[in-house]
Scaffold this motif. Sequence first.
Motif, PDB file in Angstrom:
ATOM      1  N   VAL A  10       0.779  -1.020   0.127  1.00  0.00           N
ATOM      2  CA  VAL A  10       0.229  -0.198   0.058  1.00  0.00           C
ATOM      3  C   VAL A  10       0.904   1.142   0.032  1.00  0.00           C
ATOM      4  CG1 VAL A  10      -1.702   0.949   1.370  1.00  0.00           C
ATOM      5  CG2 VAL A  10      -1.909  -1.141   1.034  1.00  0.00           C
ATOM      6  N   PRO A  11       0.691   1.905  -1.125  1.00  0.00           N
ATOM      7  CA  PRO A  11       1.579   3.233  -0.950  1.00  0.00           C
ATOM      8  C   PRO A  11       1.197   4.104   0.166  1.00  0.00           C
ATOM      9  CG  PRO A  11      -0.074   3.494  -2.794  1.00  0.00           C
ATOM     10  CD  PRO A  11      -0.321   1.965  -2.058  1.00  0.00           C
ATOM     11  N   ASP A  12       2.257   5.083   0.419  1.00  0.00           N
ATOM     12  CA  ASP A  12       2.017   6.255   1.383  1.00  0.00           C
ATOM     13  C   ASP A  12       1.020   6.888   1.237  1.00  0.00           C
ATOM     14  OD1 ASP A  12       4.273   5.111   2.976  1.00  0.00           O
ATOM     15  OD2 ASP A  12       5.448   6.634   1.949  1.00  0.00           O
ATOM     16  N   HIS A  13      -0.110   7.264   2.270  1.00  0.00           N
ATOM     17  CA  HIS A  13      -1.101   8.237   1.996  1.00  0.00           C
ATOM     18  C   HIS A  13      -0.958   9.171   3.275  1.00  0.00           C
ATOM     19  CE1 HIS A  13      -2.510   4.963  -0.269  1.00  0.00           C
ATOM     20  NE2 HIS A  13      -3.909   5.425  -0.556  1.00  0.00           N
ATOM     21  N   ASN A  14      -0.765  10.288   2.941  1.00  0.00           N
ATOM     22  CA  ASN A  14      -0.575  11.496   3.652  1.00  0.00           C
ATOM     23  C   ASN A  14      -1.512  12.584   3.757  1.00  0.00           C
ATOM     24  OD1 ASN A  14       1.954  10.149   4.659  1.00  0.00           O
ATOM     25  ND2 ASN A  14       2.938  10.938   2.711  1.00  0.00           N
ATOM     26  N   LEU A  15      -2.000  12.927   4.702  1.00  0.00           N
ATOM     27  CA  LEU A  15      -2.782  14.309   4.783  1.00  0.00           C
ATOM     28  C   LEU A  15      -2.156  15.515   4.529  1.00  0.00           C
ATOM     29  CD1 LEU A  15      -5.198  13.434   7.902  1.00  0.00           C
ATOM     30  CD2 LEU A  15      -5.744  13.046   5.370  1.00  0.00           C
ATOM     31  N   LEU A  16      -2.615  16.316   3.619  1.00  0.00           N
ATOM     32  CA  LEU A  16      -1.879  17.733   3.303  1.00  0.00           C
ATOM     33  C   LEU A  16      -2.452  18.917   4.423  1.00  0.00           C
ATOM     34  CD1 LEU A  16      -2.425  18.161  -0.517  1.00  0.00           C
ATOM     35  CD2 LEU A  16      -0.086  17.281   0.660  1.00  0.00           C
ATOM     36  N   GLU A  17      -1.431  19.556   4.849  1.00  0.00           N
ATOM     37  CA  GLU A  17      -1.674  20.652   5.542  1.00  0.00           C
ATOM     38  C   GLU A  17      -2.060  21.706   4.551  1.00  0.00           C
ATOM     39  OE1 GLU A  17      -0.751  20.767   8.696  1.00  0.00           O
ATOM     40  OE2 GLU A  17      -0.240  18.803   8.953  1.00  0.00           O
ATOM     41  N   GLU A  18      -3.052  22.625   5.111  1.00  0.00           N
ATOM     42  CA  GLU A  18      -3.636  23.599   4.342  1.00  0.00           C
ATOM     43  C   GLU A  18      -2.727  24.306   3.465  1.00  0.00           C
ATOM     44  OE1 GLU A  18      -6.860  25.359   2.875  1.00  0.00           O
ATOM     45  OE2 GLU A  18      -7.012  23.894   4.672  1.00  0.00           O
ATOM     46  N   GLY A  19      -1.581  24.881   3.778  1.00  0.00           N
ATOM     47  CA  GLY A  19      -0.690  25.618   2.975  1.00  0.00           C
ATOM     48  C   GLY A  19       0.043  24.710   1.798  1.00  0.00           C
ATOM     49  N   GLU A  20       0.052  23.360   2.083  1.00  0.00           N
ATOM     50  CA  GLU A  20       0.441  22.411   1.112  1.00  0.00           C
ATOM     51  C   GLU A  20      -0.678  22.464  -0.316  1.00  0.00           C
ATOM     52  OE1 GLU A  20       3.270  19.099   2.949  1.00  0.00           O
ATOM     53  OE2 GLU A  20       1.205  19.252   3.950  1.00  0.00           O
ATOM     54  N   LEU A  21      -1.856  22.269   0.627  1.00  0.00           N
ATOM     55  CA  LEU A  21      -2.981  22.208  -0.470  1.00  0.00           C
ATOM     56  C   LEU A  21      -3.172  23.372  -1.291  1.00  0.00           C
ATOM     57  CD1 LEU A  21      -5.565  20.934  -1.429  1.00  0.00           C
ATOM     58  CD2 LEU A  21      -6.774  21.807   0.694  1.00  0.00           C
ATOM     59  N   GLU A  22      -2.919  24.560  -0.743  1.00  0.00           N
ATOM     60  CA  GLU A  22      -2.986  25.717  -1.439  1.00  0.00           C
ATOM     61  C   GLU A  22      -1.896  25.811  -2.560  1.00  0.00           C
ATOM     62  OE1 GLU A  22      -5.501  27.989  -1.431  1.00  0.00           O
ATOM     63  OE2 GLU A  22      -6.365  26.695  -0.008  1.00  0.00           O
ATOM     64  N   GLU A  23      -0.489  25.352  -2.316  1.00  0.00           N
ATOM     65  CA  GLU A  23       0.412  25.270  -3.274  1.00  0.00           C
ATOM     66  C   GLU A  23      -0.141  24.238  -4.353  1.00  0.00           C
ATOM     67  OE1 GLU A  23       3.942  24.338  -1.536  1.00  0.00           O
ATOM     68  OE2 GLU A  23       3.882  26.114  -0.007  1.00  0.00           O
ATOM     69  N   VAL A  24      -0.662  23.205  -4.213  1.00  0.00           N
ATOM     70  CA  VAL A  24      -1.073  22.249  -5.163  1.00  0.00           C
ATOM     71  C   VAL A  24      -1.974  22.719  -6.035  1.00  0.00           C
ATOM     72  CG1 VAL A  24      -2.044  19.848  -5.395  1.00  0.00           C
ATOM     73  CG2 VAL A  24       0.000  20.155  -3.725  1.00  0.00           C
ATOM     74  N   LEU A  25      -3.132  23.266  -5.377  1.00  0.00           N
ATOM     75  CA  LEU A  25      -3.992  23.995  -6.245  1.00  0.00           C
ATOM     76  C   LEU A  25      -3.738  25.199  -7.155  1.00  0.00           C
ATOM     77  CD1 LEU A  25      -6.973  24.149  -3.587  1.00  0.00           C
ATOM     78  CD2 LEU A  25      -6.575  22.004  -5.187  1.00  0.00           C
ATOM     79  N   GLU A  26      -2.772  25.986  -6.637  1.00  0.00           N
ATOM     80  CA  GLU A  26      -2.444  26.781  -7.333  1.00  0.00           C
ATOM     81  C   GLU A  26      -1.385  26.469  -8.564  1.00  0.00           C
ATOM     82  OE1 GLU A  26       0.638  30.568  -6.702  1.00  0.00           O
ATOM     83  OE2 GLU A  26      -1.174  30.240  -5.255  1.00  0.00           O
ATOM     84  N   GLU A  27      -0.773  25.378  -8.155  1.00  0.00           N
ATOM     85  CA  GLU A  27       0.272  24.939  -9.247  1.00  0.00           C
ATOM     86  C   GLU A  27      -0.461  24.365 -10.457  1.00  0.00           C
ATOM     87  OE1 GLU A  27       3.451  21.223  -9.738  1.00  0.00           O
ATOM     88  OE2 GLU A  27       3.024  21.857  -7.749  1.00  0.00           O
ATOM     89  N   TYR A  28      -1.553  23.568 -10.176  1.00  0.00           N
ATOM     90  CA  TYR A  28      -2.253  23.052 -11.407  1.00  0.00           C
ATOM     91  C   TYR A  28      -3.451  24.017 -11.819  1.00  0.00           C
ATOM     92  CZ  TYR A  28       0.318  19.021 -10.247  1.00  0.00           C
ATOM     93  OH  TYR A  28       1.566  17.972 -10.072  1.00  0.00           O
ATOM     94  N   ASN A  29      -3.813  24.923 -11.009  1.00  0.00           N
ATOM     95  CA  ASN A  29      -4.844  25.828 -11.345  1.00  0.00           C
ATOM     96  C   ASN A  29      -6.132  25.135 -11.300  1.00  0.00           C
ATOM     97  OD1 ASN A  29      -6.075  28.433 -12.019  1.00  0.00           O
ATOM     98  ND2 ASN A  29      -5.818  27.919 -14.340  1.00  0.00           N
ATOM     99  N   ILE A  30      -6.318  24.449 -10.324  1.00  0.00           N
ATOM    100  CA  ILE A  30      -7.624  23.755 -10.210  1.00  0.00           C
ATOM    101  C   ILE A  30      -8.182  24.211  -8.974  1.00  0.00           C
ATOM    102  CG2 ILE A  30      -7.184  21.662 -11.381  1.00  0.00           C
ATOM    103  CD1 ILE A  30      -6.370  20.311  -8.870  1.00  0.00           C
ATOM    104  N   GLN A  31      -9.680  23.678  -8.683  1.00  0.00           N
ATOM    105  CA  GLN A  31     -10.481  23.906  -7.216  1.00  0.00           C
ATOM    106  C   GLN A  31     -10.200  22.608  -6.658  1.00  0.00           C
ATOM    107  OE1 GLN A  31     -12.557  26.496  -6.497  1.00  0.00           O
ATOM    108  NE2 GLN A  31     -11.703  27.553  -8.101  1.00  0.00           N
ATOM    109  N   LYS A  32     -10.414  22.465  -5.276  1.00  0.00           N
ATOM    110  CA  LYS A  32     -10.212  21.160  -4.489  1.00  0.00           C
ATOM    111  C   LYS A  32     -11.350  20.207  -5.107  1.00  0.00           C
ATOM    112  CE  LYS A  32     -10.736  20.198   0.490  1.00  0.00           C
ATOM    113  NZ  LYS A  32     -10.804  20.776   1.699  1.00  0.00           N
ATOM    114  N   THR A  33     -12.243  20.647  -5.341  1.00  0.00           N
ATOM    115  CA  THR A  33     -13.547  19.671  -5.926  1.00  0.00           C
ATOM    116  C   THR A  33     -13.011  19.015  -7.425  1.00  0.00           C
ATOM    117  OG1 THR A  33     -14.685  21.435  -6.690  1.00  0.00           O
ATOM    118  CG2 THR A  33     -15.283  20.674  -4.518  1.00  0.00           C
ATOM    119  N   ASP A  34     -12.084  19.507  -8.012  1.00  0.00           N
ATOM    120  CA  ASP A  34     -11.599  18.861  -9.345  1.00  0.00           C
ATOM    121  C   ASP A  34     -10.753  17.689  -9.130  1.00  0.00           C
ATOM    122  OD1 ASP A  34     -12.861  20.968 -10.523  1.00  0.00           O
ATOM    123  OD2 ASP A  34     -11.296  22.215 -10.582  1.00  0.00           O
ATOM    124  N   LEU A  35     -10.066  17.445  -7.870  1.00  0.00           N
ATOM    125  CA  LEU A  35      -9.143  16.390  -7.733  1.00  0.00           C
ATOM    126  C   LEU A  35     -10.200  15.082  -7.837  1.00  0.00           C
ATOM    127  CD1 LEU A  35      -7.355  17.897  -4.440  1.00  0.00           C
ATOM    128  CD2 LEU A  35      -6.367  17.259  -6.769  1.00  0.00           C
TER     129      LEU A  35
END
Length: 75
Positions: A10-35
């Motif tokens: 089973v691969p590693d499953h890690n919860l994202l912190e709020e700051g990390e999440l914002e970086e990911v969403l900005e990098e991919y230019n998506i909304q959280k619900t697009d994941l």
Amino acid sequence: MVDVSNHTLVPDHNLLEEGELEEVLEEYNIQKTDLPKIKRTDPALTKEAEVGDVVKIVRDSRTTDEAVVYRLVVE
């Protein structure tokens, strides 16, 4: 009962912190619900995961050493 989240296949499953999440969403230019989604009842998730959290999954890859994907936890 066996805890599947600790199994070697089973691969590693890690919860994202709020700051990390914002970086990911900005990098991919998506909304959280697009994941892509993952159910809260998925045995690979940690007990701390709640609906609305985003999980970073790191898998081994033959071509890039690591493959990183993100999933939104849903009910």
